[in-house]
Design a protein around this motif. Structure first.
Motif, PDB file in Angstrom:
ATOM      1  N   ALA A 559      -0.430  23.837 -26.639  1.00  0.00           N
ATOM      2  CA  ALA A 559      -1.868  23.578 -26.494  1.00  0.00           C
ATOM      3  C   ALA A 559      -2.128  22.086 -26.337  1.00  0.00           C
ATOM      4  N   TYR A 560      -1.284  21.265 -26.962  1.00  0.00           N
ATOM      5  CA  TYR A 560      -1.448  19.819 -26.812  1.00  0.00           C
ATOM      6  C   TYR A 560      -1.145  19.372 -25.383  1.00  0.00           C
ATOM      7  N   LEU A 561      -0.181  20.026 -24.754  1.00  0.00           N
ATOM      8  CA  LEU A 561       0.104  19.699 -23.357  1.00  0.00           C
ATOM      9  C   LEU A 561      -1.084  20.066 -22.475  1.00  0.00           C
ATOM     10  N   VAL A 562      -1.714  21.198 -22.788  1.00  0.00           N
ATOM     11  CA  VAL A 562      -2.917  21.579 -22.036  1.00  0.00           C
ATOM     12  C   VAL A 562      -4.011  20.539 -22.253  1.00  0.00           C
ATOM     13  N   LEU A 563      -4.144  20.086 -23.493  1.00  0.00           N
ATOM     14  CA  LEU A 563      -5.153  19.062 -23.793  1.00  0.00           C
ATOM     15  C   LEU A 563      -4.970  17.849 -22.892  1.00  0.00           C
ATOM     16  N   LEU A 564      -3.736  17.355 -22.786  1.00  0.00           N
ATOM     17  CA  LEU A 564      -3.478  16.163 -21.982  1.00  0.00           C
ATOM     18  C   LEU A 564      -3.563  16.465 -20.487  1.00  0.00           C
ATOM     19  N   PRO A 582       5.032   0.871 -30.110  1.00  0.00           N
ATOM     20  CA  PRO A 582       5.904   1.986 -30.512  1.00  0.00           C
ATOM     21  C   PRO A 582       5.482   2.603 -31.840  1.00  0.00           C
ATOM     22  N   TRP A 583       4.793   1.819 -32.683  1.00  0.00           N
ATOM     23  CA  TRP A 583       4.299   2.372 -33.952  1.00  0.00           C
ATOM     24  C   TRP A 583       3.297   3.482 -33.678  1.00  0.00           C
ATOM     25  N   ILE A 584       2.387   3.248 -32.722  1.00  0.00           N
ATOM     26  CA  ILE A 584       1.418   4.280 -32.366  1.00  0.00           C
ATOM     27  C   ILE A 584       2.131   5.480 -31.749  1.00  0.00           C
ATOM     28  N   ALA A 585       3.098   5.198 -30.877  1.00  0.00           N
ATOM     29  CA  ALA A 585       3.838   6.298 -30.246  1.00  0.00           C
ATOM     30  C   ALA A 585       4.516   7.160 -31.296  1.00  0.00           C
ATOM     31  N   GLU A 586       5.107   6.538 -32.299  1.00  0.00           N
ATOM     32  CA  GLU A 586       5.787   7.294 -33.353  1.00  0.00           C
ATOM     33  C   GLU A 586       4.794   8.076 -34.203  1.00  0.00           C
ATOM     34  N   GLN A 587       3.641   7.463 -34.519  1.00  0.00           N
ATOM     35  CA  GLN A 587       2.629   8.154 -35.319  1.00  0.00           C
ATOM     36  C   GLN A 587       2.149   9.420 -34.613  1.00  0.00           C
ATOM     37  N   ILE A 588       1.879   9.309 -33.325  1.00  0.00           N
ATOM     38  CA  ILE A 588       1.369  10.474 -32.595  1.00  0.00           C
ATOM     39  C   ILE A 588       2.460  11.531 -32.457  1.00  0.00           C
ATOM     40  N   ALA A 589       3.708  11.086 -32.270  1.00  0.00           N
ATOM     41  CA  ALA A 589       4.810  12.059 -32.180  1.00  0.00           C
ATOM     42  C   ALA A 589       4.987  12.805 -33.498  1.00  0.00           C
ATOM     43  N   ARG A 590       4.824  12.103 -34.625  1.00  0.00           N
ATOM     44  CA  ARG A 590       4.975  12.745 -35.933  1.00  0.00           C
ATOM     45  C   ARG A 590       3.781  13.632 -36.256  1.00  0.00           C
ATOM     46  N   TYR A 591       2.599  13.213 -35.823  1.00  0.00           N
ATOM     47  CA  TYR A 591       1.369  13.932 -36.170  1.00  0.00           C
ATOM     48  C   TYR A 591       0.569  14.191 -34.894  1.00  0.00           C
ATOM     49  N   PRO A 592       0.949  15.199 -34.110  1.00  0.00           N
ATOM     50  CA  PRO A 592       0.303  15.420 -32.813  1.00  0.00           C
ATOM     51  C   PRO A 592      -1.191  15.693 -32.890  1.00  0.00           C
ATOM     52  N   LEU A 593      -1.690  16.079 -34.073  1.00  0.00           N
ATOM     53  CA  LEU A 593      -3.135  16.297 -34.184  1.00  0.00           C
ATOM     54  C   LEU A 593      -3.918  15.029 -33.817  1.00  0.00           C
ATOM     55  N   LEU A 594      -3.257  13.867 -33.851  1.00  0.00           N
ATOM     56  CA  LEU A 594      -3.918  12.620 -33.485  1.00  0.00           C
ATOM     57  C   LEU A 594      -4.300  12.599 -32.008  1.00  0.00           C
ATOM     58  N   LEU A 595      -3.701  13.473 -31.212  1.00  0.00           N
ATOM     59  CA  LEU A 595      -4.061  13.517 -29.799  1.00  0.00           C
ATOM     60  C   LEU A 595      -5.538  13.821 -29.621  1.00  0.00           C
ATOM     61  N   ASP A 596      -6.127  14.537 -30.568  1.00  0.00           N
ATOM     62  CA  ASP A 596      -7.560  14.826 -30.493  1.00  0.00           C
ATOM     63  C   ASP A 596      -8.383  13.550 -30.405  1.00  0.00           C
ATOM     64  N   GLU A 597      -7.906  12.497 -31.087  1.00  0.00           N
ATOM     65  CA  GLU A 597      -8.659  11.245 -31.123  1.00  0.00           C
ATOM     66  C   GLU A 597      -8.742  10.581 -29.752  1.00  0.00           C
ATOM     67  N   LEU A 598      -7.845  10.953 -28.849  1.00  0.00           N
ATOM     68  CA  LEU A 598      -7.819  10.313 -27.529  1.00  0.00           C
ATOM     69  C   LEU A 598      -8.871  10.884 -26.592  1.00  0.00           C
ATOM     70  N   LEU A 599      -9.495  11.989 -26.982  1.00  0.00           N
ATOM     71  CA  LEU A 599     -10.432  12.652 -26.072  1.00  0.00           C
ATOM     72  C   LEU A 599     -11.702  11.839 -25.868  1.00  0.00           C
ATOM     73  N   ASN A 600     -12.135  11.149 -26.910  1.00  0.00           N
ATOM     74  CA  ASN A 600     -13.409  10.431 -26.850  1.00  0.00           C
ATOM     75  C   ASN A 600     -13.136   8.932 -26.856  1.00  0.00           C
ATOM     76  N   GLU A 601     -13.236   8.309 -25.695  1.00  0.00           N
ATOM     77  CA  GLU A 601     -12.893   6.889 -25.579  1.00  0.00           C
ATOM     78  C   GLU A 601     -13.805   6.024 -26.432  1.00  0.00           C
ATOM     79  N   GLY A 602     -15.100   6.322 -26.411  1.00  0.00           N
ATOM     80  CA  GLY A 602     -16.038   5.521 -27.198  1.00  0.00           C
ATOM     81  C   GLY A 602     -15.735   5.599 -28.670  1.00  0.00           C
ATOM     82  N   ARG A 603     -15.409   6.783 -29.144  1.00  0.00           N
ATOM     83  CA  ARG A 603     -15.093   6.963 -30.563  1.00  0.00           C
ATOM     84  C   ARG A 603     -13.758   6.307 -30.910  1.00  0.00           C
TER      85      ARG A 603
END
Length: 977
Positions: A559-564, A582-603
């Motif tokens: 579902a995350y792939l669909v999101l992106l 790379p710290w951000i890359a590792e955080q998102i890889a460990r906790y993919p729920l963070l991908l939700d945060e990328l949906l809203n640029e302003g937020r």
């Protein structure tokens, strides 16, 4: 619709009748008890027809000749089942089972028997589409529920009866049927999409070793799937697909009602709304299931006219079309143009848009929805008639394809024999006549679909372009390695061979090998888009290196792939952030729920201020039942992860300067600590009652959390731990007023332990913070929680100078305002006492020397050797001479030396404002104070950059050489050594 069966089988099928007659003679010879003589000429002709077109029916009858005779003798081939009759057949065989293996065997054999009956009646025109779909769906309902009802008491006998925490009642599982099962529209070889849920958390009772309800129902769900899904010598009951559950294949197999509701509220996707339209309780606790569906209805049906649903469905259809084109699936009557899915999309578009207001649209069966669309005036009668008849023709075709071999496919056959079979089952003399009619229906359906779903502003030629399509052959290895490497090099990759190696490693990874079909298709749609965007970056090699581990991590949560895939802006932001850190890359890889945060640029690039942070967290926790500790801990961690990412993204983008970054990270810690204290207090009081305060009045809470170090000095960084001290103002001797009373000292110790547990426990979302309690009175040997009086006595008579230095950066983070004010008074008194300056200089200098010796760079003697400024030598930004700690020690020395005369020096806990105060009262030349502030900020900014790059706080000694010399000069001028 379909025509009557032709009188004669097509020529290509007529030899099969000889095969069928041969089988009958062999069956009679082997089984004299078979009464084939009772077959009518009508039965015999039907057997010729059915066995000629359905290898599945022939195979089942060959395995068990008595199966067909029994169906004929009982008359079940000639009549429709009455209400509950099919359930009765399944219940009988399920209840007769004495073991799980026998249950599985009985269900499979009954499924085969019913499948023969249903196919027979469908082919011979004794059942229409509605009856066939209804019988198949009733069969699935009965198999799932009867298997569940058989397994549940035996599971309880083994593991205890699950009891709800809130209700105190025994719990049953709720099985939601999705898709065609939910709508009672199963086809002849459908899999069944299921979601498992249970009402509330709790534990099992009645056994020595209890399980929590989650674990109980997870094990039960696994047993239920095992009863239905695996293929054995007897076949299978139904293929079970659980991927529609939250987080797909990687999510928990079973979730509580509250967890499901929160997931759909916080993370539910448009495709999940689409899927949930048809959700129906098919097994388990029907009453609880009705409550669950009421809880989820607001997610599916919005109260307003939701025209965004059109765009969501359009996007989904475009993804399907790309896959159809890519895989050559134009002959797929479900997914191809003018296929079954397009009729479903038309109906569900109106349901999603208008269903929140028009309750008549809140139903599952597609044909009933079409009737409502006509009756309510959403679509003209002529359109609905075409859609209804075209849909029926497609479904009959689907059944014909699947009747051949009981295979789950919607692809039109390519071989002459199967083409003749399908045409014959639809009533056509040959394939050409059938194919022409099918083409007409698909053309009409596709035309109606475009009127409803297609983008009116979309250029027809552009609609055929596949985003990233030029990279599909490379990903699918449809070109040789040399051509692939050349394509990468021409696109800007410096190391094309390494990029190919990384992609090959991803393809070969265990996560991808174990992916289900749908997930792999989503990945195949995503990777070309990823490559297309990667080459837009200055360093595509770096982007690929950092993002592919994330792709591998989320591969099974497709579902995350669909999101992106559906959100190019989110993918663009992901690549930008991962390339930068790379710290951000590792955080998102460990906790993919963070991908939700990328949906809203302003937020993403505008983190909230302290009051909004606290309010948002409070609101999140309010939605979780007070007794659901697991969800509370997860919510806290999700909150921290999301806002930490937003702060890092804002720092990288330049939206937040250093000081604001630290402010936000500190506010985040305070908001979390405030709620952690509230949770820990509530849980400890619930167990033991309230403690008494020193004034004899119950505490509420009479407790504060003191922050030292970075959090105390408003300088929290990425990944900072928390230096904390706990202080209370309760009566340590007086007992609490609860059912299990303990004395005040014990109460506050347990409260402190609870706080640390909530902060440090590792969950699926990590831990909140590392906590360091060594700055409490007497350090690790001291009490975990000190009374205010004991803290004051210790600071006045026992504390070392370095502990008073630490107190300079101490402040109340959260807790009781009254106790907090009392702490501030104690702090001011301790720091404001007159000191022997020479002794103070010696003690501060000696402590600093010890730190340099143990923590500084050995190669440069902690930055004091002659080579300490040479290019190529390492410089520890924090610990080496002239670095961060030197500035901090100077500030602390000044506060301790002169605060008895200048009380403003202890008003603040952060170094910048103390330096400003030193300048204002004339204790430090303005030039020196300004220099220290700017150098301190520069050092901390460099440390932040290193942290975001996942590198130690060590840089080349040539950097900041002049600044370090100036810091050392001021150090010496203060008389420190």
């Amino acid at each position: 619709m379909r025509l009557p069966l032709p009188c004669q089988l097509p020529a290509v099928l007529q030899p099969l009748t000889l095969r069928n007659q041969q089988f009958l003679h062999e069956a009679v010879a082997a089984h004299p008890e078979l009464d084939l003589g009772s077959w009518s000429e009508w039965h015999a002709r039907q057997f010729d027809q059915v066995a000629a077109v359905s290898d599945f029916v022939l195979t089942q009858v060959q395995r068990d000749p008595g199966l067909l005779c029994g169906l004929m003798r009982s008359g079940e081939l000639e009549r429709s089942y009455g209400p509950g009759e099919l359930r009765g057949h399944v219940a009988k065989v399920a209840q007769a089972a004495q073991s799980e293996d026998e249950l599985a065997r009985n269900l499979r054999r009954e499924r085969n028997r019913q499948q023969v009956r249903i196919i027979w009646r469908d082919i011979t025109r004794q059942a229409d589409l509605g009856e066939t779909c209804r019988d198949l769906s009733d069969l699935a309902d009965a198999a799932i529920d009867e298997a569940y009802q058989w397994l549940y008491p035996r599971h309880c006998q083994q593991f205890g009866t699950p009891i709800g925490n809130r209700s105190g009642h025994p719990q049953h599982m709720v099985v939601l049927g999705m898709g065609k099962l939910g709508a009672r529209e199963l086809n002849l070889s459908s899999d069944i999409d299921l979601i498992f849920a249970f009402p509330e958390g709790g534990e099992t009772e009645g056994v020595k070793r209890s399980l929590d309800n989650q674990e109980f129902f997870t094990r039960l769900g696994q047993r239920l799937i095992k009863a239905l899904d695996p293929v054995t010598v007897d076949g299978f009951v139904f293929r079970v697909d659980m991927r529609l559950r939250p987080y797909g294949s990687s999510g928990a197999l079973v979730l509580s009602f509250n967890a499901l509701e929160q997931y759909y509220q916080d993370q539910g996707r448009d495709w999940e709304r689409y899927a949930m339209i048809k959700a129906r309780v098919v097994a388990g606790d029907q009453a609880a299931g009705a409550q669950l569906q009421d809880m989820l209805r607001p997610f599916v049906y919005r109260r307003y006219l939701d025209f965004s649903a059109i765009e969501a469905l359009r996007t989904m259809k475009q993804l399907i079309q790309q896959e159809v084109r890519r895989k050559g699936m134009a002959d797929n009557i479900k997914l191809g143009a003018g296929g079954i899915r397009e009729v479903e999309f038309i109906a569900q578009a109106f349901q999603l848009i208008h269903g929140g207001r028009d309750l008549s649209l809140q139903q599952r069966p597609l044909l009933k929805v079409l009737a409502t669309l006509e009756g309510q005036g959403y679509l003209p009668p002529a359109v609905v008639t075409e859609l209804r008849e075209g849909y029926a023709f497609l479904r009959y075709t689907e059944h014909a394809i699947q009747a051949i071999a009981d295979r789950q496919t919607q692809m039109l056959p390519e071989n002459e024999t199967d083409q003749a079979r399908v045409a014959y089952m639809l009533g056509y003399a040959d394939w050409q006549a059938f194919d022409a009619q099918l083409g007409q229906w698909r053309e009409r359906i596709d035309w109606h679909f475009r009127q409803v779903i297609a983008d009116p502003d979309e250029d027809e030629s552009e609609s055929e372009l596949v985003v990233g399509g030029e990279w599909s052959p490379l990903w699918e290895q449809a070109q040789d390695e040399e051509a692939a490497g050349r394509q990468l090099e021409e696109a800007g990759f410096k190391l094309p061979g390494e990029a190919l190696r990384r992609l090959a490693a991803l393809r070969a990874s265990p996560q991808l090998r174990s992916m289900q079909r749908l997930g792999r298709e989503r990945l195949d749609a995503f990777i070309p888009r990823l490559l297309a965007q990667a080459v837009e970056h200055e360093n595509p090699d770096l982007v690929l290196e950092r993002v592919l581990p994330l792709v591998e991590a989320v591969a099974r949560r497709s579902a995350y792939l669909v999101l992106l895939t559906e959100n190019p802006g989110a993918l663009r932001r992901l690549l930008t952030l991962c390339a930068a850190s790379p710290w951000i890359a590792e955080q998102i890889a460990r906790y993919p729920l963070l991908l939700d945060e990328l949906l809203n640029e302003g937020r993403l690039f505008s983190p909230p201020l302290a009051p909004e942070l606290a309010s948002e967290l409070r609101e999140r926790l309010t939605r979780i039942p007070e007794d659901d500790l697991e969800q509370q801990m997860e919510a806290l961690r999700h909150f921290k992860l999301a806002h930490s990412l937003r702060v890092a993204a804002s720092e990288i983008s330049g939206n937040l300067p250093l000081m604001k970054v630290s402010d936000y990270l500190t506010w985040l810690a305070e908001a979390i600590l405030d709620q952690v204290l509230a949770l820990a207090w509530r849980q400890t009081v619930a167990r033991h009652g309230q403690p008494m305060g020193s004034d004899g009045i119950p505490c509420d809470p009479g407790f504060v959390i003191i922050g030292y170090g970075k959090v105390g000095g408003l300088e929290t960084g990425h990944g900072s731990d928390l230096d904390l001290v706990f202080i209370h103002d309760g009566d340590p001797q007086a007992e609490t007023d609860g059912a299990k009373p303990i004395d005040g000292a014990q109460f506050f110790t347990r409260l402190g332990q609870r706080i640390i547990h909530l902060l440090t426990t590792q969950t699926n979302s990590g831990q909140l913070y590392d906590v360091d309690m060594r700055l409490r009175p007497s350090g690790a040997a001291g009490l975990l929680v000190s009374s205010l009086g004991a803290f004051e006595r210790y600071q006045q008579s026992e504390a070392w100078t370095w502990e008073h230095q630490a107190l300079v950066r101490a402040r109340v983070l959260v807790g009781c305002p009254r106790v907090g004010q009392a702490f501030e008074r104690v702090r001011a008194q301790v720091l404001g006492q007159p000191r022997d300056l020479e002794k103070l200089r010696i003690e501060v200098s000696e402590m600093r020397a010890k730190m340099r010796a143990s923590l500084g760079t050995k190669a440069t003697v902690a930055g004091t050797a002659p080579n300490a400024f040479e290019p190529g030598m390492p410089f520890d930004i924090k610990q080496d001479a002239g670095g961060i700690v030197d500035i901090e020690f100077m500030v602390q020395y000044a506060a301790l030396a002169w605060s008895h005369e200048h009380t403003g020096l202890v008003r603040w806990t952060d170094n910048i404002r103390i330096l400003e105060e030193l300048e204002q009262v004339g204790l430090m030349p303005a030039a020196d104070a300004v220099l220290l502030r700017e150098v301190y900020k520069a050092f901390r900014a460099a440390s932040h950059r290193q942290a975001l790059q996942k590198q130690a706080g060590v840089i080349d000694a040539a950097q900041f050489a002049d600044e370090r010399r100036q810091v050392r000069r001021i150090w010496s001028e203060l008389g420190l050594s």
